[in-house]
Design a protein around this motif. Sequence first.
Motif, PDB file in Angstrom:
ATOM      1  N   TYR A  39       0.277   3.720  -3.047  1.00 52.47           N
ATOM      2  CA  TYR A  39      -0.314   5.033  -2.822  1.00 52.47           C
ATOM      3  C   TYR A  39       0.678   6.160  -3.090  1.00 52.47           C
ATOM      4  CZ  TYR A  39      -4.789   3.332  -1.193  1.00 52.47           C
ATOM      5  OH  TYR A  39      -6.036   2.760  -1.141  1.00 52.47           O
TER       6      TYR A  39
ATOM      7  N   GLN B 258       0.832  -1.208   0.000  1.00 44.83           N
ATOM      8  CA  GLN B 258       0.000   0.000   0.000  1.00 44.83           C
ATOM      9  C   GLN B 258       0.862   1.252   0.000  1.00 44.83           C
ATOM     10  OE1 GLN B 258      -2.334  -1.065   3.472  1.00 44.83           O
ATOM     11  NE2 GLN B 258      -4.174  -1.270   2.217  1.00 44.83           N
TER      12      GLN B 258
ATOM     13  N   ALA C 155      -1.373   6.378  -6.835  1.00 44.59           N
ATOM     14  CA  ALA C 155      -2.563   7.139  -6.429  1.00 44.59           C
ATOM     15  C   ALA C 155      -2.667   8.515  -7.080  1.00 44.59           C
ATOM     16  CB  ALA C 155      -2.629   7.251  -4.908  1.00 44.59           C
TER      17      ALA C 155
ATOM     18  N   THR D 185      -7.117  -0.424  -2.908  1.00 44.12           N
ATOM     19  CA  THR D 185      -5.760  -0.967  -2.991  1.00 44.12           C
ATOM     20  C   THR D 185      -5.648  -1.925  -4.169  1.00 44.12           C
ATOM     21  OG1 THR D 185      -5.378  -0.751  -0.616  1.00 44.12           O
ATOM     22  CG2 THR D 185      -4.018  -2.343  -1.774  1.00 44.12           C
TER      23      THR D 185
ATOM     24  N   ALA E 164      -0.633   9.948  -1.018  1.00 44.73           N
ATOM     25  CA  ALA E 164      -0.859   8.989   0.068  1.00 44.73           C
ATOM     26  C   ALA E 164      -1.287   9.691   1.344  1.00 44.73           C
ATOM     27  CB  ALA E 164       0.422   8.202   0.320  1.00 44.73           C
TER      28      ALA E 164
ATOM     29  N   ASP F 205      -4.292   5.244   4.529  1.00 45.68           N
ATOM     30  CA  ASP F 205      -4.254   4.331   3.391  1.00 45.68           C
ATOM     31  C   ASP F 205      -3.501   3.039   3.708  1.00 45.68           C
ATOM     32  OD1 ASP F 205      -5.645   6.074   1.646  1.00 45.68           O
ATOM     33  OD2 ASP F 205      -3.783   7.100   1.116  1.00 45.68           O
TER      34      ASP F 205
END
Length: 104
Positions: free
Chosen positions: A61, A57, A65, A86, A73, A77
């Motif tokens: 992120y 993650q 992201a 995710t 991020a 998250d």
Amino acid sequence: MATPIDGVIDGEDSALIKADQRFLNGVVAAVHIRDLTGRPALDIDGDEGPKTVKVRQFWLYNTQAPAILGRGARVEDFDGEAGPETTNLHQHALNLATARSGRY
């Protein structure tokens, strides 16, 4: 990711998860892995537990992201659960990858 096509993605000894853990240890700085998991690197054990998911993650992120979610991020998250957001980011990253590109 140099994994066998064996139909196993999860479980306790997944070659795919081991490859992902090696990748994540290579692209996420040890200081960040330590902040997320308490250890400087993920164990290469093939078990997709919450520590592996948190580090994934963190990478997703911070790298995917902005383009997909239009934001960076956030601490929340990194919950260690591979939910729909995710998973969408992970699929996006995998779709951008090519063999031996180092992008995944």
